[in-house]
Design a protein around this motif. Structure first.
Motif, short mmCIF file in Angstrom:
data_model
loop_
_atom_site.label_atom_id
_atom_site.label_comp_id
_atom_site.label_asym_id
_atom_site.label_seq_id
_atom_site.Cartn_x
_atom_site.Cartn_y
_atom_site.Cartn_z
N SER A 11 -40.66 18.14 -33.33
CA SER A 11 -39.63 18.85 -34.09
C SER A 11 -40.16 19.20 -35.47
CB SER A 11 -38.36 18.01 -34.22
OG SER A 11 -38.04 17.44 -32.98
N ALA A 12 -40.97 18.28 -36.04
CA ALA A 12 -41.55 18.54 -37.36
C ALA A 12 -42.50 19.74 -37.28
CB ALA A 12 -42.28 17.30 -37.87
N VAL A 13 -43.24 19.83 -36.18
CA VAL A 13 -44.14 20.98 -36.00
C VAL A 13 -43.32 22.27 -36.00
CG1 VAL A 13 -45.59 22.20 -34.32
CG2 VAL A 13 -46.01 19.79 -34.82
N TYR A 14 -42.19 22.23 -35.31
CA TYR A 14 -41.32 23.41 -35.29
C TYR A 14 -40.84 23.77 -36.69
CZ TYR A 14 -36.81 25.65 -35.57
OH TYR A 14 -35.78 26.43 -35.98
N VAL A 15 -40.35 22.77 -37.41
CA VAL A 15 -39.81 23.05 -38.75
C VAL A 15 -40.90 23.60 -39.66
CG1 VAL A 15 -38.78 22.01 -40.81
CG2 VAL A 15 -37.94 21.38 -38.56
N LYS A 16 -42.12 23.02 -39.54
CA LYS A 16 -43.21 23.46 -40.40
C LYS A 16 -43.72 24.85 -40.02
CE LYS A 16 -45.13 18.97 -41.17
NZ LYS A 16 -46.21 18.17 -40.60
N GLN A 17 -43.80 25.10 -38.71
CA GLN A 17 -44.34 26.39 -38.27
C GLN A 17 -43.34 27.52 -38.46
OE1 GLN A 17 -47.09 27.62 -36.37
NE2 GLN A 17 -48.35 25.80 -36.63
N ALA A 18 -42.11 27.29 -37.97
CA ALA A 18 -41.14 28.37 -37.97
C ALA A 18 -40.37 28.43 -39.28
CB ALA A 18 -40.17 28.18 -36.81
N GLY A 19 -40.20 27.28 -39.91
CA GLY A 19 -39.37 27.19 -41.10
C GLY A 19 -39.70 28.21 -42.19
N PRO A 20 -40.95 28.22 -42.67
CA PRO A 20 -41.27 29.13 -43.77
C PRO A 20 -40.97 30.60 -43.43
CG PRO A 20 -43.02 27.54 -43.47
CD PRO A 20 -42.07 27.34 -42.34
N THR A 21 -41.36 31.03 -42.22
CA THR A 21 -41.11 32.43 -41.84
C THR A 21 -39.62 32.73 -41.88
OG1 THR A 21 -42.79 31.94 -40.19
CG2 THR A 21 -41.87 34.16 -40.19
N ILE A 22 -38.83 31.82 -41.29
CA ILE A 22 -37.40 32.06 -41.23
C ILE A 22 -36.82 32.15 -42.64
CG2 ILE A 22 -35.18 31.12 -40.46
CD1 ILE A 22 -36.64 29.84 -38.12
N ILE A 23 -37.26 31.25 -43.51
CA ILE A 23 -36.70 31.23 -44.87
C ILE A 23 -37.13 32.48 -45.64
CG2 ILE A 23 -36.80 30.04 -47.09
CD1 ILE A 23 -36.77 27.42 -45.38
N ILE A 24 -38.40 32.84 -45.52
CA ILE A 24 -38.89 34.03 -46.24
C ILE A 24 -38.11 35.26 -45.80
CG2 ILE A 24 -40.84 35.63 -46.48
CD1 ILE A 24 -42.64 33.07 -46.50
N ILE A 25 -37.94 35.42 -44.49
CA ILE A 25 -37.23 36.61 -44.01
C ILE A 25 -35.76 36.57 -44.40
CG2 ILE A 25 -36.57 37.92 -41.95
CD1 ILE A 25 -39.30 37.55 -40.93
N SER A 26 -35.17 35.37 -44.40
CA SER A 26 -33.78 35.27 -44.86
C SER A 26 -33.67 35.73 -46.30
CB SER A 26 -33.28 33.82 -44.78
OG SER A 26 -33.40 33.34 -43.48
N LEU A 27 -34.65 35.33 -47.13
CA LEU A 27 -34.62 35.72 -48.54
C LEU A 27 -34.82 37.22 -48.70
CD1 LEU A 27 -36.55 32.79 -50.26
CD2 LEU A 27 -34.08 33.21 -50.18
N LEU A 28 -35.74 37.75 -47.88
CA LEU A 28 -36.02 39.18 -47.93
C LEU A 28 -34.77 39.97 -47.55
CD1 LEU A 28 -38.70 40.75 -48.44
CD2 LEU A 28 -38.77 41.13 -45.97
N LEU A 29 -34.12 39.49 -46.49
CA LEU A 29 -32.91 40.16 -46.03
C LEU A 29 -31.83 40.09 -47.11
CD1 LEU A 29 -31.37 41.43 -43.57
CD2 LEU A 29 -30.36 39.17 -43.38
N TRP A 30 -31.75 38.92 -47.72
CA TRP A 30 -30.76 38.76 -48.78
C TRP A 30 -31.01 39.81 -49.87
CZ3 TRP A 30 -31.76 37.83 -53.91
CH2 TRP A 30 -30.62 37.68 -54.71
N ALA A 31 -32.30 39.94 -50.28
CA ALA A 31 -32.64 40.89 -51.34
C ALA A 31 -32.30 42.31 -50.91
CB ALA A 31 -34.13 40.77 -51.67
N LEU A 32 -32.58 42.64 -49.66
CA LEU A 32 -32.32 44.00 -49.17
C LEU A 32 -30.82 44.31 -49.14
CD1 LEU A 32 -34.84 44.47 -46.24
CD2 LEU A 32 -34.81 45.69 -48.41
#
Lengths: 687, 85
Positions: free
Chosen positions: A491-512
């Protein structure tokens, strides 16, 4: 060159504890199921598990010797290997790491775990490693199991024959470990690693004669070292024939259980039942937990917003961007955890390898392999660990085909999307229809994966020979501590691998969706408007004039109109590239704001209300009809809506070919099938 | 030269390996791997179980059980008087 890069990549993700260069390094190697990972756990005290399924250690894992051994050294664990001649990517990783680890170089000492119940087999690898020039120590495992057969290994004799230290260990009880470290210490202090390195060479591919000769040696050795543990037994009693059959007989209980679990009829029934249990628990146990995580983050978001000044871009960034972003990462964790606990249970008992054997034949019909089974099953939780698990497939083509279809498996990120869309389609009075619909979607994802694999394998032939050689480990009682630790790690591998991408895109979407019109001017001529209504109009205006809306209206709307969707759905689909589940929160942002809705209700209900109120662009028709919603579901079944998966597929296959194919083919398929669904249903009169 | 292989054994039957990969068409087939796994001439093997369609088979060798496809098992030739002891 390619191999070096691969090893380096694996190393980067696999490192838990950094080992500094100055410290000596002990490498652990061994055949699959020889007790290597249990030993690693005991030596380092780190969070790893013993694996009953060959190839479960898909990454390097590194740790430091636990403090109680009073000796500073790094410990390196790697996937199990049968010989120094690799036949699959995970074996390649292990062997490359032994001879040329990208960071640690050569190990000072190699500890080889050897299962004493199958000593003639296990000494094969031992001899190869010794002959390669490594300073080697044997850790004999499973001595208690051998003892139950009335046999034991004369470790002094074995040490004498091989010319290296031999230590009997029991990792669970902790016996022999101190002695093992003492022996390692002696070697490390005695030999300079630079001096050793000139004597180490990688063996070339063995010939049949070489293998036969090596086995002659191990058999000879076996005869010398295997003795009866009952000292009272006289030599006459040890009948040569009895002794021979006894020494190479597999675990009796496992043979008995296999009569049932691998039975041509009952074996299949048990297989179907166990898979059924896995999938129903994913639904019934995970869903309430996922809702809990979801509501926890929403209440956190609203609690935080009370502390922040209203109507500033940074308060909005924190509540809508950051907290929601983290929420979309964490919401999958329950389902991933449950699936990995169940998989771990099957793995630890020894059943998973049998399941792979039972399913091998049907999977070969679609160009896949029995070994594709575990990656495919993991794909129902998350494609990221699933793609990594495909490393145990030795045939490159089958491995790539498995990776290719993993994104079609209905991962946990699709569950919230399906839940929302099914809730829209099914009247609330009959929720069981939604349940059946969800089950059908899961089954259909398996069928579509098989069909895609079948079509690809029809068109693309390979010369590479397909193999299925899988060791079936003895049945064991699962150790829950190990399963939980392993689940935690995955589960930690999932959070580490997928987490940053998901958060970055969420932030990008927020900005847009927030910029450029951060404080829109609105007319508040009438005095009857409450502050809440004003806020809503401001938000609505901001979104309508945002970059996202501009892109959505001019780029997506023309493309999506034939499917019955408008730009708001388009923006939600783009945000779903972070993770499919983000679609739900993006729908909340784009629709809750633009449509009148009651915010007091829970998230899903308020989105549903907005969806029912949403009108198409010309304002005459409802936007979400049965047809356009079913088309959305179809779209989500196929579209490659996950950038983390793309990144992992790129890393694991070593090129952009597979990930690009996945993006192009699956997105195209998704669009075409959604188009056919929408227009087909409309033609049939279903709106 | 007889061509009876491990794939011809019934569940529970044992036999001694005579050769591995002699009739194999592909020189670089996975016969070397089979030998590395422990299927060497002179070894006694037992068929523990067979999947539906009799493929793959579970075969015990050198104290462990290994699942092999029928095609792989056919590479492992055995003496013709395999018995069910």
């Amino acid at each position: 060159m390619a191999q070096a890069t691969k090893a380096q990549n694996c190393h980067e993700t696999g490192t838990l504890t950094e080992i500094t260069n100055e410290k000596p390094v002990i490498a652990l190697i061994g055949m699959p199921n020889s007790g290597k990972t249990t030993l690693f756990n005991s030596l380092t005290g780190s969070n790893f598990k013993t694996s009953n399924y060959p190839g479960a250690t898909v990454e390097y894992s590194t740790g430091n010797l636990a403090g109680k051994y009073d000796f500073e050294s790094g410990v390196l664990d790697s996937p199990g290997i049968v010989s120094l001649n690799p036949s699959s990517p995970d074996e390649e990783i292990a062997i490359d790491g032994l001879f040329n680890h990208p960071r640690f170089g050569l190990p000072n000492v190699v500890i080889i775990t050897a299962d004493s119940t199958q000593i003639s087999r296990q000494l094969f690898l031992v001899k190869q490693v010794i002959d390669s020039g490594f300073k080697t120590i044997i850790a004999l495992t499973m001595n208690d199991l051998l003892g139950r057969k009335g046999l034991e290994i004369d470790s002094e004799k074995l040490s004498e024959v091989l010319g290296i230290p031999v230590v009997k260990i029991n990792s669970k009880k902790g016996t022999g470990l101190r002695e093992l470290i003492e022996e390692s210490k002696k070697i490390i202090l005695l030999y300079n690693i630079e001096h050793l390195s000139s004597k180490i060479y990688k063996p070339s591919h063995p010939t049949e004669e070489a293998i036969a000769k090596l086995y002659d040696f191990t058999e000879e050795t076996e005869q010398k070292v295997l003795i009866h543990n009952d000292k009272q037994v006289s030599i006459d009693v040890i009948n040569k024939k009895v002794f021979r059959t006894l020494q190479r007989k597999p675990d009796e209980n496992s043979m008995k259980l296999d009569k049932f679990f691998l039975h041509p009829f009952w074996g299949i029934i048990i297989f179907i039942i166990s898979m059924g249990i896995i999938f129903t628990s994913i639904f019934w146990i995970a869903q309430p937990l996922m809702d809990l995580v979801d509501s926890a983050f929403s209440s956190l978001s609203s609690a935080v917003s009370n502390f922040l000044p209203g109507n500033t871009w940074y308060s909005d960034l924190i509540t809508n961007g950051v907290i929601n972003g983290f929420g979309s990462v964490m919401v999958f964790v329950p389902q991933i955890v449950i699936l990995f606990i169940l998989l771990g249970l099957l793995e630890d008992t020894g059943y998973l390898a049998r399941a792979a054997m039972l399913i091998d034949r049907p999977l070969t019909k679609f160009g896949l392999n029995g070994r594709s089974f575990i990656p495919m099953l993991s794909g129902y939780a998350c494609a990221i660990p699933a793609i990594m698990a495909a490393r145990t497939i030795s045939n490159r083509y089958e491995r790539f085909l498995t990776i290719m279809i993993i994104p079609l498996m209905s991962c946990s990120a699709r569950l919230p999307v399906y839940a929302l869309l099914l809730a829209f389609l099914v009247p609330p009075s009959t929720p069981w229809i939604a349940g059946i619909g969800l089950g059908a979607l899961y089954l259909f994802s398996l069928i579509s994966g098989a069909v895609v694999a079948g079509i690809i394998s029809k068109f693309k032939k390979t010369d590479e020979k397909s193999t299925f050689m899988l060791e079936l480990p003895p049945y064991r009682t699962p150790v829950f501590r190990h399963i939980f630790k392993n689940t935690y790690y995955k589960s930690a591998v999932y959070v580490k691998q997928a987490g940053p991408t998901i958060i970055i895109i969420s932030l990008l979407l927020w900005a847009l969706t927030y910029f450029p019109n951060t404080s829109p001017q609105i007319e508040t001529g009438s005095s009857n408007v409450t502050e809440q209504q004003i806020n809503r109009i401001i938000e609505s205006e901001r979104l309508n004039t945002s970059y996202a809306a501009t892109i959505g209206k001019y780029v997506f709307e023309p493309v999506l109109k034939p499917l019955g969707w408008d730009w708001r759905v388009g923006v939600s689909l783009i945000s779903a590239f972070a993770a499919r589940e983000v679609f739900v929160s993006a729908m909340a942002i784009t629709f809750n704001i633009t449509e009148d809705s009651d915010n007091s209700d829970n998230l899903q209900k308020s989105i549903l209300t907005s969806m029912r109120n949403a009108k198409s662009t010309d304002g005459t028709q409802p936007l979400f009809t049965t047809a356009s919603t079913i088309a959305l579901i179809i779209y989500f079944m196929f579209a490659m809506q996950c950038l983390s998966t793309v990144a992992v597929a790129r890393k694991e296959t070593g090129s952009w070919k597979i990930p690009l194919m996945q993006i192009v083919v699956y997105t195209f398929m998704a669009y075409i099938l959604a188009f056919i669904t929408y227009n087909g249903l409309n033609l049939l009169g279903i709106r | 030269m007889n061509s009876k292989s491990v794939a011809d054994l019934n569940i529970g039957e044992s036999a001694v390996i005579t050769s591995v990969g002699d009739d194999c068409i592909d020189v670089h087939c996975h016969c070397l791997r089979l030998m590395e796994l422990g299927f060497t001439p002179g070894q006694e093997v037992t068929v523990v179980a067979k999947s539906p369609f009799k493929n793959p088979l579970a075969i015990s060798v050198r104290g462990t059980i290994i699942a092999l496809r029928k095609g792989e098992a056919e590479c492992i030739k055995i003496n013709s008087n395999g018995s069910g002891d």
